[in-house]
Structure formats: C-alpha cells, structure tokens
Design an enzyme around this catalytic site. Structure first.
Site, PDB file in Angstrom:
ATOM      1  N   ARG A  19       0.836  -1.207   0.000  1.00 39.17           N
ATOM      2  CA  ARG A  19       0.000   0.000   0.000  1.00 39.17           C
ATOM      3  C   ARG A  19       0.867   1.251   0.000  1.00 39.17           C
ATOM      4  NH1 ARG A  19      -2.957  -4.354   2.040  1.00 39.17           N
ATOM      5  NH2 ARG A  19      -4.831  -4.533   0.727  1.00 39.17           N
ATOM      6  N   ASP A  31       0.563  -6.772  -3.415  1.00 35.88           N
ATOM      7  CA  ASP A  31      -0.877  -6.577  -3.232  1.00 35.88           C
ATOM      8  C   ASP A  31      -1.358  -5.683  -4.362  1.00 35.88           C
ATOM      9  OD1 ASP A  31      -3.542  -6.323  -1.969  1.00 35.88           O
ATOM     10  OD2 ASP A  31      -2.508  -7.034  -0.173  1.00 35.88           O
ATOM     11  N   HIS A  78      -6.003 -10.358  -4.504  1.00 34.95           N
ATOM     12  CA  HIS A  78      -5.120  -9.232  -4.179  1.00 34.95           C
ATOM     13  C   HIS A  78      -3.935  -9.191  -5.158  1.00 34.95           C
ATOM     14  CE1 HIS A  78      -7.006  -7.671  -0.546  1.00 34.95           C
ATOM     15  NE2 HIS A  78      -7.201  -8.909  -0.142  1.00 34.95           N
ATOM     16  N   ASP A 120      -6.203 -14.826   1.011  1.00 37.54           N
ATOM     17  CA  ASP A 120      -7.351 -14.184   1.654  1.00 37.54           C
ATOM     18  C   ASP A 120      -8.208 -13.423   0.659  1.00 37.54           C
ATOM     19  OD1 ASP A 120      -5.036 -12.464   1.463  1.00 37.54           O
ATOM     20  OD2 ASP A 120      -6.230 -10.950   2.497  1.00 37.54           O
ATOM     21  N   GLU A 121      -9.458 -13.260   1.016  1.00 42.08           N
ATOM     22  CA  GLU A 121     -10.407 -12.390   0.320  1.00 42.08           C
ATOM     23  C   GLU A 121     -10.390 -12.594  -1.196  1.00 42.08           C
ATOM     24  OE1 GLU A 121     -10.477  -8.694   3.505  1.00 42.08           O
ATOM     25  OE2 GLU A 121      -9.010  -8.633   1.881  1.00 42.08           O
ATOM     26  N   TYR A 163      -4.456  -6.465  15.088  1.00 42.72           N
ATOM     27  CA  TYR A 163      -4.428  -5.586  13.916  1.00 42.72           C
ATOM     28  C   TYR A 163      -4.035  -4.180  14.365  1.00 42.72           C
ATOM     29  CZ  TYR A 163      -5.606  -8.592  10.048  1.00 42.72           C
ATOM     30  OH  TYR A 163      -5.540  -9.533   9.056  1.00 42.72           O
ATOM     31  N   PHE A 164      -2.765  -3.871  14.171  1.00 41.31           N
ATOM     32  CA  PHE A 164      -2.219  -2.635  14.692  1.00 41.31           C
ATOM     33  C   PHE A 164      -2.442  -1.453  13.748  1.00 41.31           C
ATOM     34  CE2 PHE A 164       1.135  -5.144  17.338  1.00 41.31           C
ATOM     35  CZ  PHE A 164       0.106  -5.674  18.098  1.00 41.31           C
ATOM     36  N   ASP A 165      -3.194  -1.658  12.664  1.00 45.14           N
ATOM     37  CA  ASP A 165      -3.631  -0.528  11.858  1.00 45.14           C
ATOM     38  C   ASP A 165      -4.915   0.080  12.411  1.00 45.14           C
ATOM     39  OD1 ASP A 165      -4.862  -2.950  11.118  1.00 45.14           O
ATOM     40  OD2 ASP A 165      -5.347  -2.240   9.110  1.00 45.14           O
ATOM     41  N   TRP A 218      -1.142  -3.212   8.506  1.00 42.05           N
ATOM     42  CA  TRP A 218      -1.576  -2.935   7.135  1.00 42.05           C
ATOM     43  C   TRP A 218      -1.511  -1.426   6.927  1.00 42.05           C
ATOM     44  CZ3 TRP A 218      -1.845  -7.160   4.306  1.00 42.05           C
ATOM     45  CH2 TRP A 218      -2.115  -8.380   4.942  1.00 42.05           C
ATOM     46  N   THR A 219      -1.128  -0.988   5.724  1.00 42.05           N
ATOM     47  CA  THR A 219      -0.707   0.404   5.589  1.00 42.05           C
ATOM     48  C   THR A 219      -1.537   1.247   4.628  1.00 42.05           C
ATOM     49  OG1 THR A 219       0.946  -0.208   3.916  1.00 42.05           O
ATOM     50  CG2 THR A 219       1.659  -0.159   6.225  1.00 42.05           C
ATOM     51  N   GLU A 220      -2.811   0.886   4.416  1.00 41.14           N
ATOM     52  CA  GLU A 220      -3.638   1.733   3.567  1.00 41.14           C
ATOM     53  C   GLU A 220      -3.617   3.186   4.035  1.00 41.14           C
ATOM     54  OE1 GLU A 220      -4.521  -1.231   4.736  1.00 41.14           O
ATOM     55  OE2 GLU A 220      -5.865  -2.306   3.347  1.00 41.14           O
TER      56      GLU A 220
END
Length: 789
Positions: free
Chosen positions: A183, A212, A287, A351-352, A443-445, A493-495
């Site tokens: 991201r 991704d 992804h 995933d997803e 989840y540290f985001d 995660w870095t969005e």
C-alpha cells in the site's frame, strides 16, 4: 571481652563504609520487557568501565560475532575501548563471558538463556547462540536507557547493572510482526529499523507483505515488468484513500518503488544477525490486480489494468485458475523467492479471493469439470494445494490466511488465523500448525486511542491494554490440539499509513505488549506491572528516536463490589499514568473544577458518571460516561448453568450484574455472548429478598448473527434447588431489521415476590433463519445487565 569489643567495632566500621552498591536493587527498578521467567535479585552491581572485556570461545565464529555486536554497542555508547578476547578459565576481572552449553540442564530451550550478574563478572549462558542474543537484549534493558542511543552519549552515565540471576525462555516459537509495503513503499533503512524494534522485544519473525493490489515490491529477474510497471501507481496521495480515481490515459505512474534482490539479500542478512526469520508473502489467487497492469493475460478477462492508487473493493481481478500459464508464472516467481529467502515458510496470502470472475471464466469452469471439483471454493483449494506441492518440492512450507481452509486445506499447510479464532481452532483440530493474529487483538492498523486525537487509521479500536490481554491459545482447544498453536503476530496494514514515522506510531508500543504475551508465561502477565515497566521502555524508544504512541487517555469506568461490606463502587483508570482524572456524578461536563479521582467512588443510587483525563489543565481526549442503574442484584454471585463464549465474556468479575448496560456495539466489552446455546444463570441474592420487577437486556444485530431469544423464563427459589417459574416473556420483534437494537425483557409483578435465588433462562432460536445469509449457522444470544428491583 576486649577482643569481642574489637570485633564488634570492626563490624560497625565496615557497615559504615560499605558502599551503596552492596544494597539489593529495588525490584521496581527492574523493568525488563518481556518479563523473564525467573529473576532473583542479589546485592551489589557490575560496573562497565575502562578495562572491561568480553570473553568468548574464539573457535565459535557465531558466538564471536555476537561478542563483536555487544562490543560495538557498548563501545559506541560509552566511549570506552572494550575488547573481545579469548576466554580462559581465569578469575573474574570485570568481564562479560558469553558461552554455549549444549547440554546445559538449566536451559534446554534453544532460545533460552541464563544471565548471571556478579560484581566482577557477567555470565550469559545458552544452549544456542539465539539464547545468547536474547540474554544480551535483557542486559541492555538492565543498563541505563542511553544504551539504546546507538552512539556516544555525552552525559555522565554510570554504566552499571544490578547483580541478579535470570533464567528465561519463550512461551511460543512464533513471535512475529508483519508489515505491508504494498500500500505504501518503505525504504530499506526503515525496514532495518523495524527489524531492530522486533529484535529488542525478543521477537523472531518478520512477515514481509511484498505484493498486493497497490504495488509489487520485489524484483523478479524473469519478469522485469513487475518492477517496471506493477511497482508504480499514479500519485493520488492528496486524495482520501477510499475516493481515489484510477490512472487516466496519459498520466504517469510515479508513486511506488521496489526492493532489488540485492536489497533483499542485505535485509535478510541483517535480520539473521538479529535471529529474525523473514517470511515473504506473495499474494495469490486474489489481491493481485497490480500484476495485470504488467501481465494482463494471467487474469480471467485478459484486460490490461492500471495499478490501484487506493481503495479497491470488491477485488474481483484475481489470477485465472484455469490457465496453465498462471501456474507457470507463479512457479517461476516462487522459484526465485525460494532461492533468496532461507526461511522454511513462504506465505501465499489466499485471503479475500473474490470468485466472481472464476464463475464467468470458461477456463476456470473447465478446470472445475476436469478436476472433478465441486465449485469455486473447490477450485481455490485446488489452486492452493497445487502451489503447496510445488513449494514442498522446493523444500518450503506453505502458510496462508485462514481462507485457505475454504474448499479443503492443503495437506501440510500452516494457517494464519486473522478473522477471529475460528480458523485457527479448525486447523489445529485437523492437526495443522497455526499462527494466531485475530483482528480483535493483533491488527495494529486500528485506532489505539480516541480517533479525534489520532492520525487517520482504517477504523476499529485496539488499545495497548486490550493487546496485553490477548491469549493466543483458545480455551476450547485440548492440550494436544494447543500444541499446534505456534504463536502469534501483530499485523500492520498500511492503507492509511504512508510514512515510516506513522508505521512506528501504529506498531509501538502495541508490539511491546504482544512481545510479552508471546514470550512470558501467562501466569506472570499483570497489566499494572507491565504499565509500570513501560515507562522505562518509553525512555528506550526516545533514545532510539522511535515515534511511539503514549497510549489511550480514555478513562475506563470499572465497577467494583466489596463482598464483605456489601458495597458497590467504581474505579477510574487510564492506560497513561501520571495525569489527573476528574469526574462528575450529575452528568455535567468534567473539568479541573470537578472532583479529582483519588480512590474508589461509592455508588448507592442511579447515577450518570462522566470522567476525563487531564494533563495539567488540558483535557486529553473526550470525556467518557456510564449510566449506572443501582438495583438489588448488583454485585451478587452469578452461577452459570450454560457456558458463554470466551470471545465475549463481558466485562469484569460480574458482567451481568455490574450496573452498566451494554451499548448498540456488540464489541463494547459489556455483552456476554452465547453461540448456539441458551443463556441459563442463577443469581444468588445472598438472603431472602423482596422484589417487584426483573428485566434482562438482549442485543439483536442480525448482520452479526445475533438474535433475540425466543423467550425469557424467570423462576425463583429459596434454596437454590427447587425453582418455580413466575414469569415468561416472549416478543414479536422483527428479526430482519438491519440496524442493531436492544430489547429489555421486563416483568413487573402485581405483588412483591420474596426469594434468595433467581434463575433466568433465555432460549436461543438455534440457527439463523432460512432468509438469512448465514442460514443454518448457529446464531448468538448477547445478554447484559439483569436488573432486580
């Protein structure tokens, strides 16, 4: 008599001149994180000074390299010339001895160590060099925080450590941190700093999310377009993540970057020196839309895409599972990945994976027919199994997110459970290894404090204290099944995290809390002790120039009940010590003119309490409030005749009778959840008590599989054995309502009823209705405050 007097006077003189170093260190001054397994404090201290030596067996190159590492750090910060020399069995002389004992009875774990600090010698012993490294991390934390500066400290510091003995080893073998560099691309120098932070916490896995939809970050020699095209996107950084336009014709893609294979090899070598394994993640089958900007034929549609500049959902563009060239491409890539990364695992995502394209793709549908697969879930299982077989041939193990369970798990796969604990539990029961990283704890985001006062995050709310409460082993696993839980990791995660400084802020100090969870024995976990030790850890972060979050200033309102005195009170506290908490009991806004919290606040009537944290005269964050309904069952004993889920235990020691009712948010910590089971509890009022009204609150949130009970049955007893029903409440509420809602099942009596015991039975509807998207799934009951008046 004269001789005895001389001896006595000599003893007094020695005591008078005995230096302060002979005193034992106060345990409160030992601030090691993660907390060691065993620690014994002794009198005195060891002082690093000119002439201090590091002694090793010079024939062991790995140990000698560790000695050089220790020497460089100590020499850099102290300015002293500390030498590494060959160890000989000589008298202690202000030296530090590093030694390997492969059959050392006191340390059998390969990552364990023994640290002995005496006045004239420090011994670090281990069965493996990794243990020596972790022993050094503990030694650093016993030194002044300036040791973490990494360079000469031009202030007067006594470089001393207290005399003590520590025996230590980790609770879990997988102690990891994840970082998403797709991201947003992060420079090589920051990756090394991130590894330093992992290492200082005695963590041993760096999960590197390299690919991704928003960018491919690893150089692949056979497919140069991945870094020429797929690594770059149009710069939309001034626009909100979820509102960014796709690249337009004629626009250049200038935002991004990638790591050359030389960069990666350098980072791997650096991580290895810190005993950290790097697990690369190459996403598949979903992804992966960035790949189709470079190699569109690998998708189901063949459409040439541009790399997504922001939010992309649903992510329908995934690898075509029906084309052989897809697998040829992936096998070529994984061959290069396997050659570069020495780790035993390669993460393939999984995933997803939106399967809409597969349903319309003639190649995928033909593959389903040819392989005799049931459906698209079966096709995903085929995809993962085929990739796993290839990785196994390369000497690697496959690990993936818990969606790889869909359609059947690959034979040797390890599951990373992120959508809760369920995937991990299922995999462990099948005999597969598991790494736990549920969103609710790892989840540290997510926001870690009041969003109004924090940098933008993806959403959610995960405080330092919540992370510290995490237990990677679900209680519904047997002892044998629990052996498959390798450990846990934190995911960044870095969005919404565009810079290294922001990434540090989101990771630290939650990384610290998780490190103690996965290293220290569960029996030693104590939030207040950890909170005290964190104050010294913050000083270390300052020396490292780490941009950390101080924690959540949000005030917790915690109900308390004194059984002996029969008194109810509330306690106020915050994650951040050192400030003042002011409160009101009349629903007014708290300020510095309000009551200052110093001790438990007694409550004996219906009350609205509001509280806020202050630094000086400045309010930090927003006030919090709780409405307390005082009633006859508050704080009383509750016997559970049916078990609630460990995932939703409610808050505190008596969650169903604490005076505080649940909100519309099912994750607020107050609700107690029951999956597929009835609620059946007995309240002991401790004496015969008259009452005229009883009620129980229930949440309905059908999009979360939470439904109201069919009926609630109230019964009473004098002896706790013979119960008589005195009321049944049903309802006609609409199950299809989308928005969460709360219903109180209330029974008012015409005449007072006297009893000591009250039973509440709420009947679960069992399974989700036919119209529900989870039809036939077990549904939940969420219950909170049972009120007796």
């Amino acid at each position: 008599m004269k001789k005895n007097s001389i001896v006595f006077l000599t003893a007094l003189l020695m005591m008078a001149v005995m230096p302060a170093c002979e005193k034992a260190t106060d345990p409160a001054d030992i601030n090691i994180i993660p907390k060691p397994v065993e620690l014994e404090i002794k009198r005195g201290k060891f002082i690093i000074k000119p002439g201090t030596k590091i002694l090793v067996d010079a024939s062991d190159l790995e140990v000698r390299n560790l000695a050089i590492y220790l020497d460089q750090i100590l020499t850099n910060v102290t300015g002293m010339d500390i030498q590494v020399e060959e160890y000989h069995d000589t008298e202690a002389d202000n030296d530090i001895v590093l030694s390997i004992h492969k059959k050392f009875e006191r340390i059998t774990d390969l990552e364990g160590y023994l640290l002995e600090i005496q006045k004239k010698r420090i011994n670090i012993k281990a069965a493996h060099p990794a243990g020596l490294f972790y022993g050094m991390q503990t030694l650093f934390q016993l030194l002044p925080p300036e040791v973490f500066a990494g360079q000469y400290v031009p202030v007067e510091v006594e470089w001393s450590v207290p005399c003590l003995e520590i025996i230590d080893k980790p609770a879990f073998s997988w102690r990891g941190m994840h970082l998403d560099v797709s991201r947003h691309f992060f420079p090589k120098e920051f990756i090394k700093k991130y590894i330093d932070m992992i290492a200082m916490h005695k963590m041993n896995v760096f999960h590197w999310h390299l690919t991704d939809d928003n960018g491919w970050r690893m150089e692949i020699m056979k497919y140069p377009k991945l870094t020429e095209i797929a690594a770059w996107r149009v710069d939309r950084e001034e626009e909100p993540w979820r509102e960014r336009e796709l690249q337009k014709p004629g626009e250049k893609a200038t935002y991004g970057g990638y790591y050359t294979q030389a960069d990666i090899e350098e980072i791997i070598e650096y991580a290895q020196s810190k005993y950290i394994t790097i697990i690369p993640e190459i996403e598949m089958p979903g992804h992966t839309s960035e790949v189709f900007a470079a190699y569109p034929d690998l998708s189901c549609t063949g459409e040439k895409l541009t790399v997504q500049p922001g939010y992309y959902w649903p992510n329908e563009d995934i690898f075509c599972a029906g084309k052989e060239e897809t697998f040829e491409f992936l096998e070529d890539i994984l061959t290069e990945v396997a050659l570069i990364f020495p780790s035993g695992y390669i993460h393939i995502g999984g995933d997803e994976a939106n399967k809409a394209r597969w349903k319309e793709c003639k190649f995928c549908q033909q593959r389903i027919i040819d392989e005799g697969l049931k459906d698209e879930d079966g096709l995903q299982s085929y995809f993962i199994r085929r990739i796993e077989k290839f990785l196994n041939e390369k000497g690697k193990k496959l690990i993936g997110w818990d969606e790889i369970l869909e359609g059947g798990l690959a034979p040797e796969a390890t599951v990373m459970s992120w959508r809760g604990f369920e995937g991990g539990v299922e995999a462990a029961r099948m005999g597969h290894d598991v790494v736990m990283c549920p969103t609710s704890y790892c989840y540290f985001d997510y926001y870690q404090a009041d969003p109004e006062f924090q940098p933008e995050a993806i959403g959610g709310f995960l405080t330092l204290k919540k992370v510290y409460s995490f237990d990677p082993v679900p209680p519904d696993l047997s002892a044998e099944e629990a052996k498959h839980v390798l450990g846990a990791q934190g995911n960044v995660w870095t969005e919404f995290i565009p810079t290294p400084e922001h990434a540090e802020y989101m990771a630290v100090p939650r990384m610290t809390a998780l490190a103690e969870v996965v290293w220290s024995p569960k029996t030693s976990h104590n939030w207040y002790d950890f909170q005290h030790r964190m104050q010294e850890q913050f000083k270390r972060f300052d020396m490292m120039e780490v941009n950390y979050c101080e924690g959540s200033y949000r005030v917790e309102i915690i109900p308390m009940y004194n059984l002996k005195k029969g008194k109810y009170a509330v306690k106020l506290e915050s994650e951040v010590p050192g400030g003042n908490i002011y409160y009101t009991l009349d629903n007014s806004e708290p300020g510095t003119q309000s009551s200052l919290y110093t001790d438990f606040i007694p409550i004996d009537s219906n009350t609205i309490i509001r509280a806020a944290y202050f630094k000086g005269s400045k309010m930090m964050g927003k006030p919090v409030s709780k409405q307390i309904e005082f009633h006859k069952a508050i704080g009383k004993n509750v016997q559970y005749l049916a078990g609630y889920s460990y995932k939703y235990p409610g808050n505190g020691l008596f969650p169903l009778v604490d005076g505080i009712q649940g909100s519309l948010k099912h994750t607020d910590g107050t609700w107690q959840g029951y999956q597929g089971d009835d609620v059946e509890v007995v309240i002991d009022l401790r004496k015969k008590t008259s009452f005229r009204e009883i009620s129980a609150g229930f949440l309905q949130s059908q999009n979360r599989w939470i439904f109201l009970p069919e009926e609630v049955v109230f019964s009473a007893s004098y002896n706790g054995k013979d119960f008589e029903v005195f009321g049944v409440i049903t309802h006609e509420a609409d199950k299809r309502v989308d928005e969460p809602n709360i219903k109180r099942f209330r029974l008012s009596l015409e005449e007072p009823l006297t009893a000591r015991y009250i039973k509440v039975l709420a009947r679960n509807i069992g399974h989700c209705p036919d119209w529900h998207r989870g039809a036939d799934d077990e549904c939940w009951i969420f219950v909170d405050e049972i009120v007796v008046k």
